[in-house]
Enzyme design. Structure first.
Site, short mmCIF file in Angstrom:
data_model
loop_
_atom_site.label_atom_id
_atom_site.label_comp_id
_atom_site.label_asym_id
_atom_site.label_seq_id
_atom_site.Cartn_x
_atom_site.Cartn_y
_atom_site.Cartn_z
N ARG A 43 1.02 -1.26 0.04
CA ARG A 43 -0.07 0.11 -0.17
C ARG A 43 0.95 1.20 0.05
O ARG A 43 1.56 1.60 0.96
CB ARG A 43 -1.06 0.08 1.29
CG ARG A 43 -1.90 1.17 1.38
CD ARG A 43 -3.01 0.96 2.23
NE ARG A 43 -2.64 0.99 3.68
CZ ARG A 43 -3.42 0.73 4.53
NH1 ARG A 43 -4.61 0.30 4.25
NH2 ARG A 43 -2.88 0.73 5.65
N SER A 112 -13.27 -4.67 -0.45
CA SER A 112 -13.45 -4.17 0.77
C SER A 112 -14.97 -4.09 0.97
O SER A 112 -15.53 -3.82 -0.06
CB SER A 112 -12.83 -2.90 1.39
OG SER A 112 -11.49 -3.06 1.07
N LYS A 141 -6.87 4.07 9.18
CA LYS A 141 -7.76 5.01 8.32
C LYS A 141 -8.95 5.69 9.48
O LYS A 141 -9.44 4.82 9.78
CB LYS A 141 -8.56 3.86 7.46
CG LYS A 141 -7.72 3.69 6.20
CD LYS A 141 -8.50 2.88 5.24
CE LYS A 141 -7.91 2.41 3.93
NZ LYS A 141 -8.61 1.68 2.94
#
Length: 215
Positions: A43, A112, A141
């Site tokens: 990521r 997701s 997040k």
């Protein structure tokens, strides 16, 4: 490409926040794999395209050499150019069906999901696995809201593809996810923020085995 629940048992998601440079990031990834991570997601939010591709190519080569699954976050183009095994997309990223069309049938697609509706839609669009959450409040997040255990159980019962939980998972709370029908857990800081990444991975792999067991 299908992927088994066993392959997803301990899912490592990288974060540059705990790596002083690219060399240390790759050392951390290797330590996570040596400790039991069998799938790793790269990521990157800050690199430009050329730098991200170069890193992804090195990442894919490392994963291939170590015999684990390589996943790129969000970027189908980077996944295809680097030869990674697949890509993971969120609900606010590339639509899953479009991602599948771009990837073709032979790459892994993770999606997701936060509800049964999203999970079923992702499965119908060609997802090979789901990442559901946030399982707990998470600093990775800030906008990720925790979902209930019942929602997780409803998702795993509704789909035929493997499911991992993600979001705020640590060695201290992971066993709260037992009996939710999960195949494993995806972790970030629980691995890469630890002083001994390999030891953290070994313990988390053991605990992930427990949450995948049904009483």
């Amino acid at each position: 490409m299908n992927i088994t629940g066993e392959r997803l048992r301990l899912y490592a998601v990288t974060d540059q926040a705990w790596a002083v440079d690219q060399g240390s990031l790759f050392r951390q990834i290797e330590e996570a794999i040596d400790g039991g991570a069998s799938i790793v997601q790269l990521r990157e939010k800050r690199l430009d395209e050329a730098a991200f591709l170069a890193e992804a190519e090195q990442f894919t080569a490392l994963c291939r050499r170590k015999g684990v699954v390589s996943i790129i976050n969000d970027r189908v183009d980077i996944a295809l150019k680097s030869g990674a095994d697949g890509v993971h997309v969120g609900q606010k990223d590339l639509e899953a069906g479009f991602a599948r069309d771009l990837l073709g049938p032979d790459k892994i697609l993770g999606v997701s999901a936060h509800s049964v509706e999203e999970a079923l839609r992702a499965q119908a669009a060609g997802a090979d696995y789901l990442g559901v959450g946030a399982a707990f409040a998470t600093g990775t997040k800030a906008d990720a809201k925790p979902i209930s255990r019942q929602t997780i159980r409803s998702i795993t019962a509704a789909v035929d593809i493997p499911v991992v939980a993600i979001g705020g998972i640590t060695r201290d709370n992971i066993l709260e996810l037992k009996n939710c029908g999960l195949d494993g857990a995806a972790v970030v800081s629980a691995l890469f923020a630890q002083p001994d990444v390999r030891a953290a991975a070994e313990e988390l792999r053991r605990l992930c085995g427990k949450i995948a067991e049904e009483d």
